[in-house]
Design a protein around this motif. Structure first.
Motif, PDB file in Angstrom:
ATOM      1  N   GLU A  42       0.814 -80.016  70.487  1.00  0.00           N
ATOM      2  CA  GLU A  42      -0.658 -79.509  70.734  1.00  0.00           C
ATOM      3  C   GLU A  42      -0.468 -78.692  71.916  1.00  0.00           C
ATOM      4  OE1 GLU A  42      -0.554 -81.517  68.905  1.00  0.00           O
ATOM      5  OE2 GLU A  42      -0.423 -80.567  66.480  1.00  0.00           O
ATOM      6  N   GLN A  43      -1.371 -79.890  73.166  1.00  0.00           N
ATOM      7  CA  GLN A  43      -0.384 -80.250  74.088  1.00  0.00           C
ATOM      8  C   GLN A  43       0.183 -79.403  74.993  1.00  0.00           C
ATOM      9  OE1 GLN A  43      -1.718 -84.482  74.522  1.00  0.00           O
ATOM     10  NE2 GLN A  43      -4.229 -84.154  75.692  1.00  0.00           N
ATOM     11  N   LEU A  44       1.302 -79.900  74.618  1.00  0.00           N
ATOM     12  CA  LEU A  44       2.573 -79.210  75.488  1.00  0.00           C
ATOM     13  C   LEU A  44       2.557 -78.239  74.835  1.00  0.00           C
ATOM     14  CD1 LEU A  44       5.313 -81.727  74.319  1.00  0.00           C
ATOM     15  CD2 LEU A  44       4.771 -81.429  76.862  1.00  0.00           C
ATOM     16  N   VAL A  45       2.628 -77.560  73.711  1.00  0.00           N
ATOM     17  CA  VAL A  45       2.553 -76.299  73.886  1.00  0.00           C
ATOM     18  C   VAL A  45       1.217 -75.701  74.934  1.00  0.00           C
ATOM     19  CG1 VAL A  45       1.354 -74.324  71.697  1.00  0.00           C
ATOM     20  CG2 VAL A  45       2.442 -76.194  71.090  1.00  0.00           C
ATOM     21  N   ALA A  46       0.673 -75.794  75.160  1.00  0.00           N
ATOM     22  CA  ALA A  46      -0.794 -74.989  75.500  1.00  0.00           C
ATOM     23  C   ALA A  46      -0.051 -75.039  76.900  1.00  0.00           C
ATOM     24  CB  ALA A  46      -1.660 -75.929  75.602  1.00  0.00           C
ATOM     25  N   LEU A  47       0.718 -75.952  77.235  1.00  0.00           N
ATOM     26  CA  LEU A  47       0.696 -76.325  79.041  1.00  0.00           C
ATOM     27  C   LEU A  47       1.801 -75.142  78.574  1.00  0.00           C
ATOM     28  CD1 LEU A  47       1.675 -77.089  81.355  1.00  0.00           C
ATOM     29  CD2 LEU A  47       3.286 -79.075  80.355  1.00  0.00           C
ATOM     30  N   LEU A  48       3.180 -74.710  77.725  1.00  0.00           N
ATOM     31  CA  LEU A  48       3.868 -73.864  78.100  1.00  0.00           C
ATOM     32  C   LEU A  48       3.320 -72.764  78.510  1.00  0.00           C
ATOM     33  CD1 LEU A  48       6.922 -75.583  76.310  1.00  0.00           C
ATOM     34  CD2 LEU A  48       6.313 -75.540  78.497  1.00  0.00           C
ATOM     35  N   ARG A  49       2.787 -72.201  77.454  1.00  0.00           N
ATOM     36  CA  ARG A  49       1.394 -71.129  77.737  1.00  0.00           C
ATOM     37  C   ARG A  49       0.273 -70.895  78.569  1.00  0.00           C
ATOM     38  NH1 ARG A  49      -1.967 -72.213  73.418  1.00  0.00           N
ATOM     39  NH2 ARG A  49      -0.213 -71.549  71.739  1.00  0.00           N
ATOM     40  N   ALA A  50       0.415 -71.647  79.201  1.00  0.00           N
ATOM     41  CA  ALA A  50      -0.296 -71.664  80.751  1.00  0.00           C
ATOM     42  C   ALA A  50       0.440 -71.321  81.364  1.00  0.00           C
ATOM     43  CB  ALA A  50      -1.581 -72.547  80.671  1.00  0.00           C
ATOM     44  N   ARG A  51       1.624 -71.834  81.531  1.00  0.00           N
ATOM     45  CA  ARG A  51       2.428 -71.590  82.472  1.00  0.00           C
ATOM     46  C   ARG A  51       4.096 -71.118  82.380  1.00  0.00           C
ATOM     47  NH1 ARG A  51       1.801 -77.625  86.668  1.00  0.00           N
ATOM     48  NH2 ARG A  51       3.750 -76.466  87.867  1.00  0.00           N
ATOM     49  N   PRO A  52       4.077 -70.217  81.840  1.00  0.00           N
ATOM     50  CA  PRO A  52       5.046 -69.508  81.366  1.00  0.00           C
ATOM     51  C   PRO A  52       6.655 -69.814  82.019  1.00  0.00           C
ATOM     52  CG  PRO A  52       3.489 -68.132  81.875  1.00  0.00           C
ATOM     53  CD  PRO A  52       3.184 -69.094  81.708  1.00  0.00           C
ATOM     54  N   ASP A  53       6.413 -69.236  83.431  1.00  0.00           N
ATOM     55  CA  ASP A  53       7.665 -70.051  83.530  1.00  0.00           C
ATOM     56  C   ASP A  53       8.627 -71.521  83.538  1.00  0.00           C
ATOM     57  OD1 ASP A  53       5.145 -70.961  85.127  1.00  0.00           O
ATOM     58  OD2 ASP A  53       6.827 -72.032  86.539  1.00  0.00           O
ATOM     59  N   LEU A  54       7.517 -72.502  82.721  1.00  0.00           N
ATOM     60  CA  LEU A  54       8.274 -73.436  82.657  1.00  0.00           C
ATOM     61  C   LEU A  54       9.144 -73.370  81.188  1.00  0.00           C
ATOM     62  CD1 LEU A  54       5.122 -75.853  82.471  1.00  0.00           C
ATOM     63  CD2 LEU A  54       6.327 -75.634  84.897  1.00  0.00           C
ATOM     64  N   ALA A  55       9.148 -71.938  80.189  1.00  0.00           N
ATOM     65  CA  ALA A  55       9.526 -72.147  79.615  1.00  0.00           C
ATOM     66  C   ALA A  55      10.345 -70.952  79.438  1.00  0.00           C
ATOM     67  CB  ALA A  55       8.269 -71.170  78.470  1.00  0.00           C
ATOM     68  N   THR A  56      11.462 -70.541  80.450  1.00  0.00           N
ATOM     69  CA  THR A  56      12.069 -69.941  80.439  1.00  0.00           C
ATOM     70  C   THR A  56      12.887 -70.048  81.613  1.00  0.00           C
ATOM     71  OG1 THR A  56      10.031 -68.414  80.752  1.00  0.00           O
ATOM     72  CG2 THR A  56      12.539 -67.183  81.596  1.00  0.00           C
ATOM     73  N   VAL A 116     -10.501 -81.898  87.050  1.00  0.00           N
ATOM     74  CA  VAL A 116      -9.765 -83.211  86.506  1.00  0.00           C
ATOM     75  C   VAL A 116      -8.278 -83.177  84.716  1.00  0.00           C
ATOM     76  CG1 VAL A 116      -8.634 -85.789  86.528  1.00  0.00           C
ATOM     77  CG2 VAL A 116      -9.628 -85.070  88.261  1.00  0.00           C
ATOM     78  N   ALA A 117      -9.188 -82.369  83.854  1.00  0.00           N
ATOM     79  CA  ALA A 117      -9.075 -82.619  82.908  1.00  0.00           C
ATOM     80  C   ALA A 117      -8.256 -81.490  82.725  1.00  0.00           C
ATOM     81  CB  ALA A 117     -10.192 -83.008  81.508  1.00  0.00           C
ATOM     82  N   GLU A 118      -8.871 -80.738  83.292  1.00  0.00           N
ATOM     83  CA  GLU A 118      -7.993 -79.479  83.720  1.00  0.00           C
ATOM     84  C   GLU A 118      -6.498 -78.583  84.355  1.00  0.00           C
ATOM     85  OE1 GLU A 118     -11.466 -76.958  85.501  1.00  0.00           O
ATOM     86  OE2 GLU A 118     -12.898 -76.576  83.405  1.00  0.00           O
ATOM     87  N   LEU A 119      -6.779 -79.568  85.425  1.00  0.00           N
ATOM     88  CA  LEU A 119      -5.687 -79.216  85.974  1.00  0.00           C
ATOM     89  C   LEU A 119      -4.631 -80.502  85.234  1.00  0.00           C
ATOM     90  CD1 LEU A 119      -7.316 -79.939  89.745  1.00  0.00           C
ATOM     91  CD2 LEU A 119      -6.371 -78.589  88.595  1.00  0.00           C
ATOM     92  N   ARG A 120      -5.275 -81.230  84.400  1.00  0.00           N
ATOM     93  CA  ARG A 120      -4.014 -82.511  83.782  1.00  0.00           C
ATOM     94  C   ARG A 120      -3.591 -81.633  82.213  1.00  0.00           C
ATOM     95  NH1 ARG A 120      -7.384 -86.464  82.445  1.00  0.00           N
ATOM     96  NH2 ARG A 120      -7.372 -88.181  84.280  1.00  0.00           N
ATOM     97  N   ASP A 121      -4.283 -80.682  82.050  1.00  0.00           N
ATOM     98  CA  ASP A 121      -3.754 -79.707  81.012  1.00  0.00           C
ATOM     99  C   ASP A 121      -2.160 -78.303  81.334  1.00  0.00           C
ATOM    100  OD1 ASP A 121      -5.642 -80.595  78.986  1.00  0.00           O
ATOM    101  OD2 ASP A 121      -6.823 -79.661  79.198  1.00  0.00           O
ATOM    102  N   LEU A 122      -2.724 -78.377  83.154  1.00  0.00           N
ATOM    103  CA  LEU A 122      -1.712 -77.509  83.336  1.00  0.00           C
ATOM    104  C   LEU A 122      -0.621 -78.059  84.084  1.00  0.00           C
ATOM    105  CD1 LEU A 122      -3.832 -75.311  85.357  1.00  0.00           C
ATOM    106  CD2 LEU A 122      -3.102 -74.806  83.366  1.00  0.00           C
ATOM    107  N   ALA A 123      -0.971 -79.774  83.903  1.00  0.00           N
ATOM    108  CA  ALA A 123       0.856 -81.188  83.930  1.00  0.00           C
ATOM    109  C   ALA A 123       0.563 -80.659  86.356  1.00  0.00           C
ATOM    110  CB  ALA A 123       1.794 -80.464  83.784  1.00  0.00           C
ATOM    111  N   LEU A 124      -0.895 -80.410  86.236  1.00  0.00           N
ATOM    112  CA  LEU A 124      -0.741 -80.486  88.041  1.00  0.00           C
ATOM    113  C   LEU A 124      -1.023 -82.104  88.411  1.00  0.00           C
ATOM    114  CD1 LEU A 124      -2.171 -76.547  88.821  1.00  0.00           C
ATOM    115  CD2 LEU A 124      -0.500 -77.541  89.613  1.00  0.00           C
ATOM    116  N   VAL A 125      -1.857 -82.475  87.410  1.00  0.00           N
ATOM    117  CA  VAL A 125      -2.274 -83.582  88.277  1.00  0.00           C
ATOM    118  C   VAL A 125      -1.568 -84.345  86.435  1.00  0.00           C
ATOM    119  CG1 VAL A 125      -3.996 -84.893  87.584  1.00  0.00           C
ATOM    120  CG2 VAL A 125      -4.322 -83.280  89.176  1.00  0.00           C
ATOM    121  N   TRP A 126      -1.779 -85.942  86.810  1.00  0.00           N
ATOM    122  CA  TRP A 126      -1.065 -86.533  85.045  1.00  0.00           C
ATOM    123  C   TRP A 126      -1.723 -87.904  85.433  1.00  0.00           C
ATOM    124  CZ3 TRP A 126       2.507 -84.306  88.412  1.00  0.00           C
ATOM    125  CH2 TRP A 126       3.567 -84.490  89.044  1.00  0.00           C
ATOM    126  N   GLY A 127      -1.569 -89.044  84.565  1.00  0.00           N
ATOM    127  CA  GLY A 127      -2.153 -90.424  85.117  1.00  0.00           C
ATOM    128  C   GLY A 127      -3.478 -90.187  84.199  1.00  0.00           C
TER     129      GLY A 127
END
Length: 750
Positions: A14-28, A97-108
């Motif tokens: 579910e988190q990966l689907v949300a990431l690809l939806r928020a950053r569609p360029d990652l899926a193309t 930070v949680a919002e940035l983590r959902d966008l994979a701009l921050v991790w850990g």
């Protein structure tokens, strides 16, 4: 530092689907596995695109992570909160930070946060307005040095700490000792409290800026969205005001079509319309040049105007404009409003200067902005978020949206808000600084529903007018289409607005008679439609023009002129115009001319006569010029960026990512060696049957019907009929794999 791919593997589907939806360029195009996805997450262009949508505080948080070198070593959440300032709570930072983590701009985790190395390239050169740290300073020594500074030194350091840490000065060229220093710059350089970048540039060290800023290391940080000053409105008043604006818009567009039908402007070499033509039309329509530009852009976007395909192209109404003119008011408005909403251009830039200091005109290429529709919707969406019965002034809207997306739209960010709201007000989508009911329907339900909503607030069309003694006719509101068309023919618009004033003149009456009306028809029109008594002056005017109208009868010989009264013809021959018209008598009641019929009639009218044209059957012939039209082009719908796949597509993509990732990391045992690019059929069957019998997992290389290669780890169930039935190790689903599409196969080592 572990790669981001390892962190992505621990995310849920579910988190990966949300990431690809928020950053569609990652899926193309679809990534092959999670390692590829991880590489894309850190690409500079993708990070920059994701940062475009961050709000002011989220960007400040990313800047704080860069200042703490989180792209080189993990940092803690508490350290980030400390850099952001004493007024920012740890809870607020944790949420961001949680919002940035959902966008994979921050991790850990919170005690080991990391960011992409490319984030440093995307952010400003000096994050938080802070320069580089000095190797010779600590926070303690910086505070002590600040306390010992004189007033001039403190003023200079404070100026650099409040803005950019870079200063330009000629005093940086001299390398002097503290004893030789003669000004604050030289003294601070000698003390090591300024860094010399070159002979004319100095930089304030980060530690000294921290000492000056105290509890606000990054300066003023806004953790929460600013609250606008709300404007209280009445919904009915907003909608009625929008209805009036919509009617005014339609009137101006109609006048524009008629003006360019009669006198079409040339298409410039660079495309667009000349400034002189624009100003002339704006004067005719009695509107400002900026509003004129909007009308032209919207009319072209709606397919009502277009350029001809001639050697010398001009701007003309299209064939579609006739259908539009005949449509109901609300449908005409909805066509224009929808065209503006999807317009990939910025009419507000008209009148500005381009890079070569030339004026930018309407319809020119310089106005093209593919993301303009997305920006428009973002602005209108915010206005619709406000509580019911409330609006907000453009400056307050610009302030809020600047916090929500400070990197959005570049230097035109605030201007774009003001232009959009001004244009939306002109179109009746916004009124009194609030969203209208029709505007909201346009945003979320489409043009058809918007037209229905507008029709509900428009006043009922009137079936009457008020005729005045001074030969003016007042329409106190919107008229029925038939009455409006008749009145437009028999009178000229003198002033327009909520009440339109028409003036009846000799020329307008003659125009109606030329169109086939008789004097009795005009008397009946005013008698039946006027709520006030018809003045005698108007009756006399109609009778007088009708008495003189049509005495002369012009036809084609090339053209002839006939009259039952020979005296009138003698009067015509006695005027100087008869020579120019080359008239000669062929009978007591008939004159002829080699000129075209229209030229003959125009010439006689210029000489003070009132002829009418007649056809071969003797009936009155309408010589008014028929409207010129061009076919127009089909326009593509604007695209705002990479397409966003649906939820099911993204879920399937994540499943395939997991499968490929598992297949890529699986240890393979015995395999079938390919022969000439494909594995042996007999060897493949033998290995598949052995795996099914021993309940062993298999690694498969597979090509689907679209030619897409993929990898799978499966547990075989059965082999037969040219198909392998197996259970996917990731999804648990049972599916079939045609044997002829299997490119490679190997046992999985347990």
């Amino acid at each position: 530092m572990p790669p981001v791919g390892n962190w992505l593997r621990d995310r849920s589907d579910e988190q990966l689907v949300a990431l690809l939806r928020a950053r569609p360029d990652l899926a193309t195009p679809p990534p092959a596995d999670l390692s590829v996805l991880g590489a894309r997450v850190e690409q500079r262009s993708s990070v920059a695109r994701a940062c475009e949508e961050l709000n002011s505080f989220a960007l400040s948080t990313v800047e704080a992570l860069v200042l703490l070198d989180a792209d080189r070593q993990p940092v803690t959440l508490d350290a980030v909160a400390e850099v952001l300032g004493s007024e920012v709570t740890v809870q607020r930072v944790r949420r961001t930070v949680a919002e940035l983590r959902d966008l994979a701009l921050v991790w850990g985790e919170d005690d080991a946060l990391e960011i992409a190395g490319t984030a440093r390239e995307v952010l400003p050169t000096f994050p938080g307005g802070l320069g580089r740290p000095s190797d010779e300073l600590t926070e303690v020594t910086a505070k002590a040095a600040l306390a010992e500074m004189d007033e001039e030194e403190r003023r200079l350091v404070g100026k650099l700490a409040d803005g950019s840490p870079i200063g330009r000065t000629k005093d940086a060229s001299a390398h002097v000792t503290l004893e030789q220093a003669t000004n604050p710059v030289q003294r601070l350089l000698a003390k090591g409290l300024l860094l010399r970048r070159d002979t004319e540039t100095v930089e304030l060290p980060r530690q000294l800026a921290f000492a000056v800023r105290g509890d606000h290391p990054m300066g003023e940080v806004e953790p929460e969205e600013p609250a606008p000053e709300l404007v209280q409105t009445d919904r009915e008043r907003v909608d009625s005001t929008a209805g009036g604006a919509a009617l005014e818009l339609l009137r101006h567009v109609e006048e524009l079509l008629h003006a360019w039908e009669a006198d079409p402007p040339d298409v410039l070499r660079s495309g667009g319309v000349g400034v002189r033509d624009l100003r002339r039309t704006a004067k005719t329509l009695e509107v400002e040049e900026q509003q004129m530009s909007l009308l032209v852009e919207v009319a072209v976007a709606a397919g009502l105007l277009d350029r001809t395909e001639d050697a010398e192209p001009r701007w003309l109404p299209t064939i579609s404009s006739d259908t539009w003119l005949a449509s109901p008011v609300e449908q005409r408005w909805a066509t224009l409003a929808a065209a503006w909403l999807e317009l990939p251009r910025l009419p507000g830039l008209t009148g500005a200067r381009d890079e070569k200091d030339r004026l930018i005109g309407p319809l020119s290429d310089e106005l093209s902005r593919p993301l303009a529709p997305k920006d428009r919707r973002r602005i209108l969406d915010y206005l619709d978020e406000l509580p019911g019965g409330c609006g907000a002034r453009p400056d307050d809207v610009a302030t809020v949206l600047a916090w929500r997306a400070p990197r959005h739209a570049g230097r035109l960010r605030d201007d774009l808000v003001r232009w959009t709201l001004s244009e939306a007000t002109t179109l009746g989508i916004v009124a009194l600084d609030a969203m209208t009911t029709a505007g909201r329907a346009l945003l979320y339900d489409g043009p058809s529903e918007a037209a229905h909503r507008l029709a509900e607030v428009l006043p009922e069309p009137l079936d009457h007018v008020l005729v005045q003694a001074d030969l003016t006719v007042v329409a106190p509101g919107r008229l029925e289409p038939d009455l409006a068309a008749e009145l437009k023919l028999v009178a000229d618009v003198e002033s327009a607005g909520s009440a339109t004033v028409y003036r009846v003149s000799e020329g307008s009456v003659r125009r109606a008679l030329d169109a086939g009306y008789a004097a009795d028809d005009l008397h009946a029109l005013f008698r039946d439609r006027s709520k006030t008594p018809v003045p005698q002056a108007l009756t006399y005017l109609v009778d007088d023009v009708a008495r003189r109208h049509g005495k002369l009868r012009a036809g084609t010989a090339a053209a002839f002129l006939r009259c039952d009264d020979p005296v009138v013809l003698a009067e015509v021959l006695a005027t100087p115009a008869s020579e120019e018209l080359e008239l000669r008598r062929i009978a007591p009641t008939v004159l002829i001319s080699p000129l075209p019929l229209a030229d003959l009639v125009d010439g006689l009218r210029a000489a003070g006569f009132a002829p009418v044209a007649e056809g071969p059957d003797g009936n009155v012939l309408d010589l008014r010029a028929s409207g010129r039209r061009t076919r127009g082009k089909t326009r593509q719908r604007a695209s705002y960026g990479p397409p966003v796949p649906g939820t099911e597509q993204l879920a399937a993509m994540v499943t395939q990512l997991r499968a490929n990732d598992l297949a890529g990391s699986t240890r393979r045992g015995r395999a079938v060696v390919p022969e000439r690019g494909r594995p042996s059929a007999e060897a493949t069957l033998a290995l598949l049957r052995r795996a099914a019998a021993e309940e062993r997992n298999l690694w498969l290389g597979f090509v689907d019907t679209h030619g897409t290669r993929s990898q799978h780890v499966v547990r075989p169930i059965s082999v037969g009929g040219g198909v392998l039935r197996a259970e996917d190790a990731v999804s648990g689903e049972v599916g079939g794999f045609p044997l002829h599409r299997i490119t490679s196969v190997a046992l999985v080592e347990e």
